[in-house]
Design a protein around this motif. Structure first.
Motif, PDB file in Angstrom:
ATOM      1  N   ASP A 110       1.068  -1.246   0.524  1.00  0.00           N
ATOM      2  CA  ASP A 110       0.011   0.083   0.143  1.00  0.00           C
ATOM      3  C   ASP A 110       0.776   1.358   0.175  1.00  0.00           C
ATOM      4  O   ASP A 110       0.681   2.019   0.824  1.00  0.00           O
ATOM      5  N   ASN A 111       2.035   1.179  -0.581  1.00  0.00           N
ATOM      6  CA  ASN A 111       2.536   2.811  -1.063  1.00  0.00           C
ATOM      7  C   ASN A 111       2.503   3.245  -2.518  1.00  0.00           C
ATOM      8  O   ASN A 111       2.347   2.588  -3.314  1.00  0.00           O
ATOM      9  N   GLY A 112       2.856   4.831  -2.665  1.00  0.00           N
ATOM     10  CA  GLY A 112       2.221   5.617  -3.505  1.00  0.00           C
ATOM     11  C   GLY A 112       1.789   6.990  -3.115  1.00  0.00           C
ATOM     12  O   GLY A 112       3.068   7.076  -1.682  1.00  0.00           O
ATOM     13  N   GLY A 113       0.851   7.913  -3.918  1.00  0.00           N
ATOM     14  CA  GLY A 113       1.601   8.967  -3.410  1.00  0.00           C
ATOM     15  C   GLY A 113      -0.302   9.505  -3.153  1.00  0.00           C
ATOM     16  O   GLY A 113      -0.791  10.641  -2.468  1.00  0.00           O
ATOM     17  N   ASP A 114      -0.833   8.040  -3.057  1.00  0.00           N
ATOM     18  CA  ASP A 114      -2.799   8.709  -2.809  1.00  0.00           C
ATOM     19  C   ASP A 114      -2.604   8.749  -1.198  1.00  0.00           C
ATOM     20  O   ASP A 114      -2.220   8.232  -0.237  1.00  0.00           O
ATOM     21  N   ALA A 115      -4.070  10.091  -0.719  1.00  0.00           N
ATOM     22  CA  ALA A 115      -4.081   9.634   0.918  1.00  0.00           C
ATOM     23  C   ALA A 115      -3.934   8.362   1.352  1.00  0.00           C
ATOM     24  O   ALA A 115      -4.546   7.256   0.700  1.00  0.00           O
ATOM     25  N   ASP A 116      -3.214   8.364   2.419  1.00  0.00           N
ATOM     26  CA  ASP A 116      -3.748   7.438   3.573  1.00  0.00           C
ATOM     27  C   ASP A 116      -2.281   6.081   2.785  1.00  0.00           C
ATOM     28  O   ASP A 116      -2.142   4.868   3.880  1.00  0.00           O
ATOM     29  N   GLN A 117      -1.777   6.699   2.022  1.00  0.00           N
ATOM     30  CA  GLN A 117      -0.823   5.437   1.291  1.00  0.00           C
ATOM     31  C   GLN A 117       0.517   5.129   1.945  1.00  0.00           C
ATOM     32  O   GLN A 117       0.292   7.107   2.915  1.00  0.00           O
ATOM     33  N   TRP A 118       1.673   5.081   2.184  1.00  0.00           N
ATOM     34  CA  TRP A 118       3.198   5.987   2.512  1.00  0.00           C
ATOM     35  C   TRP A 118       3.909   5.675   0.900  1.00  0.00           C
ATOM     36  O   TRP A 118       3.827   5.245   0.275  1.00  0.00           O
ATOM     37  N   ASN A 119       4.826   6.506   2.154  1.00  0.00           N
ATOM     38  CA  ASN A 119       5.397   7.256   0.887  1.00  0.00           C
ATOM     39  C   ASN A 119       6.816   6.793   1.344  1.00  0.00           C
ATOM     40  O   ASN A 119       7.352   6.856   2.539  1.00  0.00           O
ATOM     41  N   ARG A 120       8.209   7.830   1.084  1.00  0.00           N
ATOM     42  CA  ARG A 120       9.048   7.353   1.348  1.00  0.00           C
ATOM     43  C   ARG A 120      10.165   8.868   2.209  1.00  0.00           C
ATOM     44  O   ARG A 120       9.795   9.921   1.624  1.00  0.00           O
ATOM     45  N   GLU A 121       9.843   9.186   3.511  1.00  0.00           N
ATOM     46  CA  GLU A 121      10.118  10.346   3.846  1.00  0.00           C
ATOM     47  C   GLU A 121      12.331  10.484   4.190  1.00  0.00           C
ATOM     48  O   GLU A 121      12.732   9.895   4.223  1.00  0.00           O
ATOM     49  N   HIS A 122      12.637  12.196   3.386  1.00  0.00           N
ATOM     50  CA  HIS A 122      14.115  11.811   3.962  1.00  0.00           C
ATOM     51  C   HIS A 122      13.323  12.393   5.675  1.00  0.00           C
ATOM     52  O   HIS A 122      13.097  13.884   5.506  1.00  0.00           O
TER      53      HIS A 122
END
Length: 272
Positions: A110-122
């Motif tokens: 469940d990763n990507g750019g949609d709301a409540d998905q997870w993405n890559r935090e710098h």
């Protein structure tokens, strides 16, 4: 023979991804590693990986650690997705990752750019030094972590400090106009990631010299604050089993370098 190979004997699993080279370091696709592997012992590391740093202090220690941890394999930004699914795996649910600020366990897929998905935090904001997502600091998984898309956006590129209003979507985290305070359980993790970046990237490659300082609202300058607060967080929240395992996995399966402040938290005070 490099220092890491004195200690690391297990070969990196092969993949079909292409290998690239940046500044003399190879880049290879990541491989899986079991989540229940034993932690690396500090004594073994001091006799091998850290042998050129042990006993030093101040600038000499920082210089020695920079040389040691700069010997690393680099990942592409797309490879970071797969790497985080291993490094941040939920120890209680191998299908999930743990998100840094929320602490939520969420499906790896469940990763990507949609709301409540997870993405890559710098964690070291990529605008602080303007390195973006280029291979190097922009893809260094010692400071890249899974995070909820909107919480990641709320943090933005803010420096770290105490205070602000609590985030409704991530209780225990606080923010105001120029700073972000993570939840207590990961305050030390955040501090050690920032200080790793300051030692690893010293400006002797194609990237800026990253350094912590006593300011917030650093903008695009290659600085992150607030150093006194980060030092306090590192002391109050020492490395736990999750952070130690993550360091081991990055070392053994991905970048083949370590965050020295996870192995030796006392080195924070020896340098800063």
């Amino acid at each position: 023979m490099s220092r890491r190979h004195l200690f690391y004997a297990r070969p990196l699993l092969a993949t079909a991804a292409a290998v690239t080279v940046l500044a003399g370091t190879a880049s290879a696709a990541p491989a899986d590693t079991p989540p229940d592997r034993p932690a690396t012992t500090a004594a073994a590391l001091d006799d091998t990986y850290y042998q050129d740093a042990v006993g030093k202090t101040g600038a000499e220690l920082k210089d020695a650690l920079h040389t040691i941890i700069s010997d690393q394999t680099t990942l592409s930004y797309s490879q970071v997705w797969d790497a985080l699914k291993v490094t941040d795996e939920d120890p209680d649910n191998p299908s999930n990752v743990i998100l840094l600020y929320t602490g939520r366990s969420q499906s790896k897929s469940d990763n990507g750019g949609d709301a409540d998905q997870w993405n890559r935090e710098h964690v070291w904001a990529k605008s602080h030094g303007d390195f973006g997502t280029s291979t190097g600091p922009g893809t260094d998984i010692h400071h890249l972590r899974p995070e909820d898309v909107s919480v990641n956006s709320a943090r933005g590129n803010k420096d770290f400090d105490n205070g602000g209003g609590e985030l409704g979507e991530a209780p225990g985290n606080y923010t105001d106009g120029d700073s972000f305070e993570p939840r207590d359980a990961v305050k030390g993790d955040v501090a050690r990631m920032i200080l790793y970046m300051a030692v690893r990237y010293e400006g002797n490659d194609s990237f800026a010299d990253l350094e912590p300082n006593e300011q917030v609202d650093n903008g695009s300058a290659p600085n992150m604050g607030k150093l006194s607060v980060l030092k306090q967080w590192s002391q109050e929240d020492p490395p736990d089993a999750f952070e130690k395992r993550r360091n081991d996995v990055i070392f053994e399966q991905f970048q083949h370098n370590r965050n020295p402040f996870v192995d030796h938290p006392e080195w924070v005070g020896e340098i800063w």
